[in-house]
Design a protein around this motif. Structure first.
Motif, PDB file in Angstrom:
ATOM      1  N   ILE A 182      41.237  39.323  -6.514  1.00 52.68           N
ATOM      2  CA  ILE A 182      42.154  38.210  -6.762  1.00 52.68           C
ATOM      3  C   ILE A 182      43.593  38.494  -6.339  1.00 52.68           C
ATOM      4  N   GLU A 183      44.026  39.727  -6.478  1.00 55.03           N
ATOM      5  CA  GLU A 183      45.429  40.046  -6.167  1.00 55.03           C
ATOM      6  C   GLU A 183      45.731  39.972  -4.669  1.00 55.03           C
ATOM      7  N   GLU A 184      44.703  40.108  -3.840  1.00 57.88           N
ATOM      8  CA  GLU A 184      44.928  40.147  -2.395  1.00 57.88           C
ATOM      9  C   GLU A 184      44.358  38.922  -1.690  1.00 57.88           C
ATOM     10  N   THR A 185      44.088  37.884  -2.476  1.00 62.71           N
ATOM     11  CA  THR A 185      43.406  36.722  -1.906  1.00 62.71           C
ATOM     12  C   THR A 185      44.377  35.586  -1.564  1.00 62.71           C
ATOM     13  N   VAL A 186      44.134  34.969  -0.400  1.00 67.72           N
ATOM     14  CA  VAL A 186      44.821  33.724  -0.051  1.00 67.72           C
ATOM     15  C   VAL A 186      43.731  32.672   0.145  1.00 67.72           C
ATOM     16  N   MET A 228      42.871  20.170  -5.657  1.00 66.92           N
ATOM     17  CA  MET A 228      43.608  20.713  -6.810  1.00 66.92           C
ATOM     18  C   MET A 228      43.151  22.115  -7.199  1.00 66.92           C
ATOM     19  N   TYR A 235      44.012  24.943  -6.518  1.00 70.38           N
ATOM     20  CA  TYR A 235      45.076  25.918  -6.811  1.00 70.38           C
ATOM     21  C   TYR A 235      45.461  25.907  -8.282  1.00 70.38           C
ATOM     22  N   ASP A 246      43.647  31.306 -10.032  1.00 70.12           N
ATOM     23  CA  ASP A 246      44.998  31.863 -10.069  1.00 70.12           C
ATOM     24  C   ASP A 246      45.225  32.837  -8.905  1.00 70.12           C
ATOM     25  N   CYS A 247      45.326  32.277  -7.688  1.00 66.44           N
ATOM     26  CA  CYS A 247      45.673  33.122  -6.539  1.00 66.44           C
ATOM     27  C   CYS A 247      46.562  32.317  -5.599  1.00 66.44           C
ATOM     28  N   ASP A 248      47.055  32.959  -4.562  1.00 65.35           N
ATOM     29  CA  ASP A 248      47.894  32.266  -3.581  1.00 65.35           C
ATOM     30  C   ASP A 248      47.073  31.211  -2.827  1.00 65.35           C
ATOM     31  N   PHE A 249      47.728  30.087  -2.517  1.00 64.49           N
ATOM     32  CA  PHE A 249      47.019  29.026  -1.784  1.00 64.49           C
ATOM     33  C   PHE A 249      47.913  28.370  -0.737  1.00 64.49           C
ATOM     34  N   ILE A 250      47.275  27.850   0.306  1.00 66.20           N
ATOM     35  CA  ILE A 250      47.943  26.989   1.280  1.00 66.20           C
ATOM     36  C   ILE A 250      47.132  25.704   1.355  1.00 66.20           C
ATOM     37  N   GLY A 285      48.829  36.997  -0.979  1.00 67.17           N
ATOM     38  CA  GLY A 285      48.087  37.505  -2.132  1.00 67.17           C
ATOM     39  C   GLY A 285      49.110  37.824  -3.211  1.00 67.17           C
ATOM     40  N   LYS A 286      48.744  37.624  -4.468  1.00 66.08           N
ATOM     41  CA  LYS A 286      49.726  37.782  -5.548  1.00 66.08           C
ATOM     42  C   LYS A 286      50.286  39.198  -5.623  1.00 66.08           C
ATOM     43  N   ARG A 287      49.405  40.183  -5.435  1.00 68.65           N
ATOM     44  CA  ARG A 287      49.802  41.602  -5.474  1.00 68.65           C
ATOM     45  C   ARG A 287      50.695  41.913  -6.668  1.00 68.65           C
ATOM     46  N   ALA A 300      51.147  33.685  -8.649  1.00 68.81           N
ATOM     47  CA  ALA A 300      50.488  32.994  -7.537  1.00 68.81           C
ATOM     48  C   ALA A 300      51.462  32.016  -6.887  1.00 68.81           C
ATOM     49  N   LYS A 301      51.398  31.938  -5.558  1.00 64.82           N
ATOM     50  CA  LYS A 301      52.292  31.025  -4.825  1.00 64.82           C
ATOM     51  C   LYS A 301      51.471  29.949  -4.120  1.00 64.82           C
ATOM     52  N   LEU A 302      52.145  28.852  -3.850  1.00 67.66           N
ATOM     53  CA  LEU A 302      51.471  27.716  -3.221  1.00 67.66           C
ATOM     54  C   LEU A 302      52.342  27.177  -2.095  1.00 67.66           C
ATOM     55  N   ILE A 303      51.732  26.993  -0.935  1.00 64.67           N
ATOM     56  CA  ILE A 303      52.418  26.327   0.172  1.00 64.67           C
ATOM     57  C   ILE A 303      51.762  24.962   0.312  1.00 64.67           C
TER      58      ILE A 303
END
Ligand SMILES: Cc1ncc(C[n+]2csc(CCOP(=O)(O)OP(=O)(O)O)c2C)c(N)n1
Ligand code: SF4
Lengths: 252, 349
Positions: free
Chosen positions: A40-44, A54, A56, A60-64, B198-200, B204-207
Motif C-alpha cells: 500500500i505504501e508504494e502503490t499508485v 470514487m 480513492y 487509502d493510497c495515492d490516486f490519479i 505512493g504514500k511512503r 495519500a495524495k490525489l491528482i
C-alpha cells in the motif's frame, strides 16, 4: 479466532456503490491484496470514469483520476516514470472495452508492467444503464430496449481472451464476484496480478464479472444468479495466461 | 559560452534535456518527426524514457501519468494530433499537472497539409479542450529561442502547475542556426510535494479534475482563474523600431522574421513602420500594444492563417487605431514586396 476483519487500507468511508452492487467486493479484494502483499505504501492507483471513480475514498493510497477510457495509458505513464511503484487501474467495461480499447490493447502489447482490474457488469452503470460492448445477446438496456440483437448491435466482446493472445501479457484471468467460492478464487487472481507486477513479468489483467442490480432492474440476489445464468455462457471463468513456473490459482 | 550550429528540432530537444526533462511520449506526425527521432536517441543515453504511443490520446495520458509523479515530461505533435490531445490537456490543466506540449503547426482544417502554418492560434491560446482553462503559450522565432524557451516552458509549467505549449512551425524546426548552449550541469530539481509516488509513510495524495459538489467546482474554477491572472506577469515580447512608428506590424514565430526583414526595407524607403513580436501568446502582450496604440496611427497584423491573433490585437488596441490584417495559408510566406504593398495600403487609411 479471527475469521474476517476490515482490510487496513480500506478507509471508513461508506461505499458509494448501490446497495448489493458487487463493485464493493471487487474494491475490497484489491484492498485485501494490497494489505497482504504489503504494497500500500508504494502503490499508485488510477481511477477510471464510471461507478468506481470514487475508489480513492475507499482505498487509502495515492490516486490519479484519468479521462474516460485512458486509465491504462495514465498507468503506463506512472509506471514508466516510477518503475519501483506498484501501479494499478480499476476500469469498468465501458471504460476499458469501448472507449479505452486502443489504450488497453497497446499497454498489453508493450507488456507494460501494470495491473488492471476490469469490472465487467455488461452495462454502463454510471450513466444509467446503456448497452456496453460486453452486453450479452438478448440483454435489455436503455439503448437496446428490445434486447441486444447481434444483427443490429453486434456481439459481446471477450477482452481478456483477446488480450491473452498478446506476447506482452503475463497474466490474464476472468473471475466472478457472485458466490463465496467465486470470490475466493477472485481473491487469488487479484493477488497473483499484483505478484506478476512485483516480479516484473509483464502486463496483468483480472476481469471480474460483476453485478449492476440497479440498471439490470433486479434484486441484488437475483443479480448474483444472473451472472451464472446470463454472463457465464458468454464469459467463461479461468486463467487464460499464467507466467511460466507459476501455478494456476483459479479452478473452474 | 559554447556556440554550435543546430537544427531547430534538435535545439528544442537539447533545451528539454538541459531543463532536466527525461520523459517523452508521442506519436508520429509531420512536420515534427525529427524531434522524437532525436529524443529516441538522446533520452536513453541520458537515463530517460522515450515511448512511441499508440496515438496522441495515449501519449497525452501517459504524460498525465508520468508528470503526476513530479517529473518533467514532454510531448510533441502537430495540428491533427494536438486536436486529439485536447481531452488530455483539459484534464492536465484541470488537475494542475505541469508538462510541456509542442505543436509544430501545419495547415488545416482537417488533414490540411504539412506545410508551415499558424492556424492553431485559437486552439492554443483559448485552451482548446473543454472547460475553462488556459495553457501558457510560447512562440519561438529562432533556433536559439527554441532552446531557451523550452527551458523556460518547463520552469513556467512548474511555477504555475500548468501545461505550457510551445507553438512553432515546420520552418523553425528545420532551420539551422548557431545556438549558445548552457553549460551542461545536472540540474537538481526536488520532486514537488503534490506528486503521487505512493504514500511512503505520508498521507495519500490525489491528482484529479473531478469536483462533484457545485461549490467545490466553482471554488476550483475561481482558483484557476486567479492563477491565470497571476500568469499575466509572464508576458514577453520584442519590439523593433516601434519608438517612432506610425504603423506597427504584429507577427509571431517564423512570420515575425519575414516581417522584420520587410520592416527594415520599408525603413530604407522612409516608411515609419515597426514590429511588435509577441514571444508569449498567452499571456498576450496587450498592455504593450495598448501603449503603442496611444501614438501609432495604425496596426497591421500578419499571420499564416486567415486571421486569428488579429482578434487579440484588436482587443488590445481597443478602437484607438485601425487594425488591418494580411494572412497567407497553405505554407506560403508573403514576399517582401507583398508586405511592403500591404504596409503602404494600411498607411493610406
Ligand atoms: C469522453 C466521455 N464520454 C462519455 C462519458 C460519460 N460516461 C461516464 S461513465 C460512462 C460509462 C461507465 O460505464 P463502465 O465503464 O461500464 O463503468 P460502470 O459505471 O458500469 O462501473 C460514460 C459513458 C465521459 N465521462 N467521458
Ligand atoms: S449503477 Fe450499477 S454498477 Fe454502478 S454502483 Fe449502482 S449497481 Fe453498481
Amino acid at each position: 479466532m479471527k475469521i474476517a476483519s476490515r482490510p487496513k487500507c480500506l478507509t471508513k468511508e461508506h461505499f458509494s456503490y448501490c446497495p448489493g452492487c458487487t463493485h464493493g467486493i471487487g474494491t475490497r479484494l484489491v484492498a485485501e491484496a494490497l494489505d497482504e502483499l504489503g504494497l500500500i505504501e508504494e502503490t499508485v492507483g488510477v481511477l477510471s470514469v464510471g461507478c468506481s471513480v470514487m475508489l480513492y475514498k475507499f482505498i487509502d493510497c495515492d490516486f490519479i483520476q484519468a479521462p474516460h477510457g485512458r486509465a491504462s495509458a495514465v498507468a503506463v505513464g506512472v509506471k514508466r516514470a516510477l518503475p519501483e511503484a506498484t501501479v494499478f487501474a480499476y476500469q469498468g467495461d465501458g471504460d476499458l472495452a469501448a472507449i479505452g480499447t486502443a489504450e488497453i490493447v497497446h499497454a498489453a502489447a508493450r507488456g507494460d508492467k501494470i495491473t488492471i482490474f476490469f469490472l465487467n457488469n455488461a452495462i454502463y452503470g454510471m450513466t444509467g444503464g446503456q448497452m456496453a460492448p460486453t452486453t450479452v445477446e438478448g440483454q435489455a438496456t436503455t439503448t437496446t430496449p428490445e434486447g441486444r440483437d447481434p444483427a443490429l448491435q453486434g456481439y459481446p466482446i471477450r477482452m481478456t481472451e483477446m488480450l491473452s493472445t498478446l506476447d506482452g501479457v503475463a497474466y490474464a484471468a476472468r473471475v466472478a464476484l457472485n458466490s463465496p467460492r467465486n470470490v475466493r478464487q477472485a481473491k487469488r487472481a487479484v493477488r497473483r496480478a499484483f505478484e506478476v507486477q512485483q516480479e516484473g513479468l509483464g502486463f496483468a489483467i483480472v476481469e471480474m464479472l460483476s453485478t449492476c442490480p440497479t440498471n439490470w432492474g433486479v434484486k441484488p440476489t437475483a443479480a448474483l444468479e444472473l451472472i451464472d445464468k446470463q454472463m457465464l455462457p458468454t464469459y467463461p471463468l479461468g486463467e487464460f495466461k499464467v507466467p511460466e513456473g507459476m501455478k494456476k490459482v483459479v479452478t473452474c | 559560452m559554447e556556440k554550435v550550429l543546430m537544427k531547430g528540432n534538435e535545439a528544442l530537444a537539447e533545451g528539454a534535456l538541459a531543463a532536466g526533462c527525461r520523459y517523452f511520449f508521442g506519436y508520429p506526425i509531420t512536420p515534427q518527426n525529427e524531434l522524437p527521432a532525436y529524443l529516441a536517441k538522446r533520452l536513453p543515453q541520458a537515463g530517460g524514457v522515450f515511448l512511441q504511443a499508440e496515438s496522441e490520446i495515449g501519449a497525452i495520458n501517459m504524460v498525465l501519468g508520468a508528470a503526476s509523479t513530479g517529473q518533467r515530461v514532454l510531448t510533441s505533435s502537430s495540428g491533427p494530433g494536438i486536436s486529439l490531445k485536447q481531452e488530455g490537456i483539459s484534464y492536465i490543466a484541470g488537475s494542475e499537472v505541469p508538462c510541456v506540449i509542442v505543436n509544430i503547426m501545419r495547415g488545416g482544417p482537417g488533414l490540411g497539409g504539412v506545410q508551415p502554418s499558424q492556424a492553431d492560434y485559437f486552439q492554443a491560446t483559448r485552451g482548446g479542450g473543454h472547460g475553462d482553462y488556459r495553457t501558457l503559450v510560447l512562440a519561438p522565432a529562432s533556433v536559439q529561442e527554441l532552446y531557451d524557451l523550452t527551458a523556460l516552458a518547463f520552469d513556467l509549467a512548474d511555477k504555475y502547475r500548468n501545461p505550457t505549449m510551445i507553438l512553432g512551425d515546420g520552418v523553425l524546426g528545420q532551420m539551422m542556426e548557431p545556438v549558445v548552449l548552457k553549460p551542461s550541469e545536472e540540474i537538481e530539481r526536488p520532486i514537488p510535494g503534490w506528486a503521487v509516488r505512493g504514500k511512503r509513510g505520508g498521507k495519500a495524495k490525489l491528482i484529479t479534475s473531478l469536483y462533484l459538489e457545485p461549490e467545490a467546482l466553482e471554488e476550483h474554477n475561481l482558483k484557476l482563474a486567479r492563477k491565470y491572472e497571476k500568469m499575466q506577469q509572464e508576458v514577453r515580447w520584442e519590439e523593433y523600431l516601434t519608438e517612432d512608428a506610425e504603423l506597427v506590424l504584429v507577427a509571431y514565430g517564423t512570420m515575425a522574421r519575414v516581417v522584420k526583414g520587410a520592416v527594415r526595407r520599408a525603413r530604407e524607403k522612409g516608411l515609419k513602420v515597426g514590429l511588435l513580436r509577441p514571444i508569449t501568446l498567452y499571456p498576450f502582450p496587450s498592455e504593450a500594444l495598448g501603449k503603442l496604440a496611444e501614438r501609432a496611427r495604425g496596426f497591421l497584423c500578419v499571420e499564416m492563417s486567415m486571421g486569428q491573433m488579429v482578434d487579440d490585437v484588436k482587443l488590445a488596441v481597443c478602437g484607438r487605431a485601425p487594425v488591418s490584417f494580411y494572412g497567407r495559408a497553405g505554407g506560403i510566406f508573403p514576399t517582401t514586396a507583398q508586405l511592403l504593398a500591404q504596409m503602404e495600403k494600411a498607411m493610406k487609411h
